[in-house]
Enzyme design. Structure first.
Site, PDB file in Angstrom:
ATOM      1  N   LEU A   7       0.809  -1.219   0.000  1.00 18.86           N
ATOM      2  CA  LEU A   7       0.000   0.000   0.000  1.00 18.86           C
ATOM      3  C   LEU A   7       0.840   1.265   0.000  1.00 18.86           C
ATOM      4  O   LEU A   7       1.958   1.303   0.498  1.00 18.86           O
ATOM      5  CB  LEU A   7      -0.945  -0.013   1.204  1.00 18.86           C
ATOM      6  CG  LEU A   7      -2.034  -1.088   1.137  1.00 18.86           C
ATOM      7  CD1 LEU A   7      -2.861  -1.100   2.410  1.00 18.86           C
ATOM      8  CD2 LEU A   7      -2.932  -0.874  -0.074  1.00 18.86           C
ATOM      9  N   ASP A  56      -8.407   4.275   2.257  1.00 16.79           N
ATOM     10  CA  ASP A  56      -8.118   5.244   3.309  1.00 16.79           C
ATOM     11  C   ASP A  56      -7.009   4.759   4.240  1.00 16.79           C
ATOM     12  O   ASP A  56      -6.253   5.575   4.783  1.00 16.79           O
ATOM     13  CB  ASP A  56      -9.379   5.610   4.104  1.00 16.79           C
ATOM     14  CG  ASP A  56     -10.161   4.407   4.612  1.00 16.79           C
ATOM     15  OD1 ASP A  56      -9.858   3.271   4.210  1.00 16.79           O
ATOM     16  OD2 ASP A  56     -11.096   4.617   5.411  1.00 16.79           O
ATOM     17  N   GLU A 108      12.873   9.831  -2.153  1.00 12.63           N
ATOM     18  CA  GLU A 108      13.348   8.694  -2.946  1.00 12.63           C
ATOM     19  C   GLU A 108      12.242   7.729  -3.333  1.00 12.63           C
ATOM     20  O   GLU A 108      12.318   7.079  -4.389  1.00 12.63           O
ATOM     21  CB  GLU A 108      14.459   7.953  -2.189  1.00 12.63           C
ATOM     22  CG  GLU A 108      15.772   8.702  -2.122  1.00 12.63           C
ATOM     23  CD  GLU A 108      15.833   9.731  -1.002  1.00 12.63           C
ATOM     24  OE1 GLU A 108      16.787  10.524  -0.968  1.00 12.63           O
ATOM     25  OE2 GLU A 108      14.902   9.719  -0.150  1.00 12.63           O
ATOM     26  N   HIS A 118      28.429   7.530  -4.781  1.00  8.07           N
ATOM     27  CA  HIS A 118      28.947   7.655  -3.425  1.00  8.07           C
ATOM     28  C   HIS A 118      28.857   6.328  -2.682  1.00  8.07           C
ATOM     29  O   HIS A 118      28.369   6.240  -1.554  1.00  8.07           O
ATOM     30  CB  HIS A 118      28.226   8.768  -2.665  1.00  8.07           C
ATOM     31  CG  HIS A 118      28.525  10.138  -3.195  1.00  8.07           C
ATOM     32  ND1 HIS A 118      28.223  10.498  -4.494  1.00  8.07           N
ATOM     33  CD2 HIS A 118      29.099  11.211  -2.621  1.00  8.07           C
ATOM     34  CE1 HIS A 118      28.593  11.741  -4.697  1.00  8.07           C
ATOM     35  NE2 HIS A 118      29.145  12.210  -3.579  1.00  8.07           N
TER      36      HIS A 118
END
Length: 615
Positions: free
Chosen positions: A117, A147, A356, A405
């Site tokens: 979800l 919801d 992200e 990195h």
């Protein structure tokens, strides 16, 4: 359809949801029943879709974010004539296309896999971005949310991004049925609580009785006519609507109704209403020509170039050659170097900021529309979006991820910024490709090669400069490796990738001066791994020493071990990896402290050939 017919269609969707779950002996009929009227009105009056041509560029796009309500989706497909009665009754059975949670691998009308979800709306944002900024076709994106999933932070990453981008082609339909899996949701039926949150992110909101088909019809029309803002329709509904023993009752989530036949009778019996879905308008995809002349950047032998710099320049060159390539970044493009692409192709660059999950979800949405995304951020930060990457793999999405990195070699920034688990994370995904180049020319070639792969692809780049050891015309097939040093007298084989390749070469020079010749392999393709070369090396030297700027679990060493799991004799295998918790130090100090620098490699090799010098 008139109001009564819409109501009947909603009842049919409920009945078919109950029947499908009863036949399967599992499923989520009550969650399907709450949203049945919402789906009935959408299907009959507002969705523009050709089920015979799911790839039609003018088709509206529908995402079932509450993927557990799949019985409702399949009942809708039956009403549209896309599947038949027989197939509906195969729900959740072995070999059926109608899985417990829908996936595009099985069904051509599904945009993205859902079920975890909080992902449907973020992916819907990516699809809407494609329609608004790239396809320039007037399709709408409809996302049906539950919801309960409004508690997920990813939903609000999506809400903010959609508001910022003024995605007025996006409509979120929130089925506010009050009940979650174990009891009431946080806000219950307080529609205004949800409205305030969406409004704060610049959305137009509409509060509606989700079982009043006329009110729902008007709400959809208002959403279509709203300009400059995405719309959230907040629909008050009842879980298990229409069946007294199930309606608005706890304890029935994820279970077939106890007496399906009685429930079907209460809902008015089995119906067979067929809906003539509105066709999409004529449209053509405006994708640019896929293939042109690719002129990759060229780097001179001996130059010091960071692989992240090579990535940025190669991506910009690929963007010039292929108009279907797009780039996304998480507000670190000056570090990942995707800024090179952004400067040359600003219309195909998407800034996702420090979000992200939305970064990955937008890439999934763009890939669903036929684009070839390159999504980049620090390698460590992809871990935050791992569930989205996992679901992208389930969807069969073709996405290129680039993590910069990586490892302790980044130096003073410390462990929070060090990607030390990324190779394991991406290797574990189904049918993934994992690449870790050590120099600039190798990086450039692999960036281009990724575009032609299937599934999830990951490229690991490094922050610091490293010497160019390969010529610009060298070939780097995915699944291959490079033997950099070999002789008939080799005592063992050093296997490295990325920053440790140069450390391994330097260690080989040190060992050679001590009369210990060793083979060196650059294993730039971590998955698929070059089993043939590794097996040849094992026969040649009998001992493999892997060295990686990554945690011991799941990285390069485990990839090498996989080459010997077919029952053949396993060579002696020793792994050097990051086993401590790093602090802040220079890159050289970090490599030494982790035991993966040239001195550490040489010392380990001497121990392995029983020529350690006691001082």
């Amino acid at each position: 359809m008139k109001s009564r017919q819409l109501t009947d269609l909603g009842q049919q969707l409920r009945v078919d949801s109950v029947r499908a779950a009863a036949a399967a002996g599992s499923g989520h009929p009550t969650s399907s029943m709450s949203a049945a009227d919402l789906m009935a009105v959408l299907l009959a009056h507002h969705l523009r879709y050709d089920f015979d041509r799911p790839a039609h560029p003018g088709n509206d796009r529908f995402v079932l974010s509450k993927g557990h309500a799949s019985p409702l989706l399949y009942a809708t497909y039956k009403a549209a004539g896309a599947i038949n009665e027989t197939e509906l009754m195969t729900f959740r059975k072995l070999g059926s296309r109608l899985e417990g949670h829908p996936t595009p691998r099985r069904l051509p009308w599904v945009e993205t896999a859902t079920g975890s979800l909080g992902q449907g709306l973020p992916v819907g944002v990516g699809i809407a971005l494609s329609g608004k900024r790239l396809d320039r076709v007037g399709y709408r994106v409809w996302v049906l949310c539950g919801d309960s999933e409004m508690a997920e932070g990813s939903v609000w990453e999506a809400a903010e991004h959609a508001g910022h981008e003024h995605l007025d082609n996006l409509t979120a339909i929130v089925d506010v049925n009050r009940l979650g899996q174990r009891g009431p949701t946080r806000h219950g039926h307080d529609l205004d609580a949800y409205a305030r949150r969406f409004q704060a992110f610049g959305w137009h909101t509409i509060e509606v009785d989700g079982h009043d088909v006329d009110a729902v019809d008007r709400a959809y029309g208002e959403a279509v006519s709203t300009i400059g803002q995405p719309t959230a329709i907040l629909a008050r509904t009842l879980k298990g609507r229409g069946v007294e023993s199930a309606q608005d009752r706890e304890g029935l989530h994820g279970k077939p109704l106890p007496d399906a036949d009685e429930a079907i009778t209460e809902l008015g019996g089995i119906r067979d209403i067929r809906v003539e879905v509105q066709p999409p308008p004529a449209a053509r995809m405006l994708h640019a020509v896929r293939a042109g002349h690719l002129e990759l950047p060229r780097f001179e032998l001996g130059d010091q170039v960071a692989t992240r710099d090579a990535f940025g320049k190669a991506l910009a060159a690929l963007g010039a050659a292929r108009g279907d390539v797009v780039a996304l970044d998480g507000e670190v493009s000056d570090s990942t170097r995707s800024e090179f692409f952004a400067k040359e192709h600003p219309d195909r660059f998407f800034e996702c900021y420090i979000a992200e999950q939305q970064l990955v979800a937008a890439a999934v949405g763009l890939a669903a529309r036929g684009w070839v995304p390159y999504a980049s951020t620090f390698a460590a930060f992809f871990t935050r979006a791992h569930d989205f990457i996992r679901m992208a793999s389930i969807s069969g999405s073709g996405i290129n991820f680039v993590g910069s990195h990586a490892g302790v070699a980044i130096g003073q920034d410390g462990p929070s910024q060090m990607g030390l688990e990324d190779l394991a994370m991406f290797r574990a995904l189904h049918d993934s490709t994992v690449l870790y180049p050590c120099d600039a020319n190798q990086t450039a070639h692999l960036v281009a090669a990724m575009a032609g792969c299937e599934g999830i692809r990951y490229l690991r780049t490094s922050r610091g400069a490293s010497p160019v050891i390969y010529g610009p015309n060298e070939d780097f097939p995915i699944g291959g490796s490079k033997v950099l040093r070999v002789s008939a007298q080799d005592r063992l084989t050093l296997v490295a990738a990325g920053v440790t390749v140069n450390e391994a070469l330097a260690a080989a020079d040190m060992l050679d001066r001590d009369g210990i010749p060793v083979q060196v392999i650059d294993l730039y393709s971590v998955k698929p791994v070059d089993r043939g070369t590794l097996r040849d090396a094992a026969e040649h030297t009998g001992c493999l020493l892997t060295v990686e700027d990554h945690r011991e679990e799941g990285g390069l060493g485990d990839a090498v071990l996989d080459a010997f799991l077919d029952g053949r004799p396993t060579p002696r295998l020793v792994r050097l990896a990051v086993r401590t918790m790093p602090g802040s130090a220079s890159p050289e100090e970090q490599l030494h402290a982790a035991g993966i620098d040239r001195e550490s490699i040489a010392a380990s090799a001497k121990l392995l050939v029983e020529q350690a010098v006691v001082r």
